[in-house]
Motif scaffolding. Sequence first.
Motif, PDB file in Angstrom:
ATOM      1  N   GLY A 165      -9.233  37.989  -8.310  1.00  0.00           N
ATOM      2  CA  GLY A 165      -9.063  38.862  -9.462  1.00  0.00           C
ATOM      3  C   GLY A 165      -7.635  39.279  -9.746  1.00  0.00           C
ATOM      4  N   ASN A 166      -6.700  38.985  -8.830  1.00  0.00           N
ATOM      5  CA  ASN A 166      -5.296  39.354  -9.042  1.00  0.00           C
ATOM      6  C   ASN A 166      -4.585  38.205  -9.760  1.00  0.00           C
ATOM      7  N   ILE A 167      -4.686  38.193 -11.082  1.00  0.00           N
ATOM      8  CA  ILE A 167      -4.137  37.103 -11.885  1.00  0.00           C
ATOM      9  C   ILE A 167      -2.617  37.034 -11.797  1.00  0.00           C
ATOM     10  N   HIS A 168      -1.959  38.198 -11.770  1.00  0.00           N
ATOM     11  CA  HIS A 168      -0.502  38.229 -11.673  1.00  0.00           C
ATOM     12  C   HIS A 168      -0.038  37.530 -10.393  1.00  0.00           C
ATOM     13  N   MET A 169      -0.653  37.865  -9.296  1.00  0.00           N
ATOM     14  CA  MET A 169      -0.294  37.263  -8.020  1.00  0.00           C
ATOM     15  C   MET A 169      -0.606  35.761  -8.012  1.00  0.00           C
ATOM     16  N   LEU A 170      -1.700  35.386  -8.636  1.00  0.00           N
ATOM     17  CA  LEU A 170      -2.084  33.974  -8.715  1.00  0.00           C
ATOM     18  C   LEU A 170      -1.053  33.171  -9.500  1.00  0.00           C
ATOM     19  N   VAL A 171      -0.597  33.718 -10.602  1.00  0.00           N
ATOM     20  CA  VAL A 171       0.406  33.035 -11.419  1.00  0.00           C
ATOM     21  C   VAL A 171       1.698  32.835 -10.636  1.00  0.00           C
ATOM     22  N   ILE A 172       2.143  33.870  -9.937  1.00  0.00           N
ATOM     23  CA  ILE A 172       3.381  33.758  -9.152  1.00  0.00           C
ATOM     24  C   ILE A 172       3.227  32.721  -8.045  1.00  0.00           C
ATOM     25  N   SER A 173       2.090  32.717  -7.367  1.00  0.00           N
ATOM     26  CA  SER A 173       1.868  31.737  -6.299  1.00  0.00           C
ATOM     27  C   SER A 173       1.859  30.314  -6.852  1.00  0.00           C
ATOM     28  N   PHE A 174       1.360  30.162  -8.074  1.00  0.00           N
ATOM     29  CA  PHE A 174       1.331  28.835  -8.692  1.00  0.00           C
ATOM     30  C   PHE A 174       2.743  28.348  -9.010  1.00  0.00           C
ATOM     31  N   LEU A 175       3.687  29.271  -9.222  1.00  0.00           N
ATOM     32  CA  LEU A 175       5.071  28.883  -9.472  1.00  0.00           C
ATOM     33  C   LEU A 175       5.673  28.183  -8.255  1.00  0.00           C
ATOM     34  N   PHE A 176       5.246  28.585  -7.051  1.00  0.00           N
ATOM     35  CA  PHE A 176       5.701  27.901  -5.839  1.00  0.00           C
ATOM     36  C   PHE A 176       5.246  26.443  -5.859  1.00  0.00           C
ATOM     37  N   THR A 177       4.026  26.218  -6.325  1.00  0.00           N
ATOM     38  CA  THR A 177       3.488  24.861  -6.415  1.00  0.00           C
ATOM     39  C   THR A 177       4.304  24.028  -7.400  1.00  0.00           C
ATOM     40  N   ILE A 178       4.597  24.606  -8.551  1.00  0.00           N
ATOM     41  CA  ILE A 178       5.376  23.893  -9.560  1.00  0.00           C
ATOM     42  C   ILE A 178       6.756  23.529  -9.028  1.00  0.00           C
ATOM     43  N   LEU A 179       7.407  24.487  -8.370  1.00  0.00           N
ATOM     44  CA  LEU A 179       8.726  24.227  -7.805  1.00  0.00           C
ATOM     45  C   LEU A 179       8.689  23.096  -6.787  1.00  0.00           C
TER      46      LEU A 179
END
Length: 208
Positions: A165-179
């Motif tokens: 349910g923590n969408i903000h945290m999920l989005v930030i964690s996905f940025l690590f994947t993109i990088l």
Amino acid sequence: MLQRIIICLIVGYLCGCFSTSYFIGKANNIDIRKYGSGNAGTTNALRTLGMKAGALTLLGDALKAIIPILIVSFLVFQNRADVSLLALYTGLGVVLGHNFPFWLNFKGGKGIAATGGVMLAFDWRLGLVAFIVFSVSVAVTRYVSVGSLLISLLFPVAVLVFYPGNIHMLVISFLFTILAFVKHRANIQRLMKGTENKLGQKIKIEDK
């Protein structure tokens, strides 16, 4: 909130700019970015300078993520409800600094050791799972890049599981994947062609 996020990103970035493998390379009279893959990270240090250099690089790159996250979490913002999110932003800053250090003309590493340090400091459960996934995948395939990409994919999945349910945290964690995927573009191409270097292959400095 925005001000705290910016502070965490800046602090993380400055810590991330400490390029462990670059300093180890200089101690051995080479610029590690001119050898092997040209990457200032653990795998290239291992292949170019050996096991000790690789281990020291791994430790240094992980610690430069762990230390600022612990400081943010337990000293600076320890009483805030959003402390976990701020810790994650600090870790993102570290990986950005590692990948794109300003003082090395933005030519750094690929951020996997730093990402592992972020996962461990952010939530030890994520760090444990990442270690297991990385170790098993590299042991089976002998490709460090496969293990690296898998743990980068694991990050948002683990956040989704442990912080539902923590969408903000999920989005930030996905940025690590993109990088991670952006920095591993060449590795992905070599994996598809079957020409990726396997663990244990070394670079002879004198041949360069």
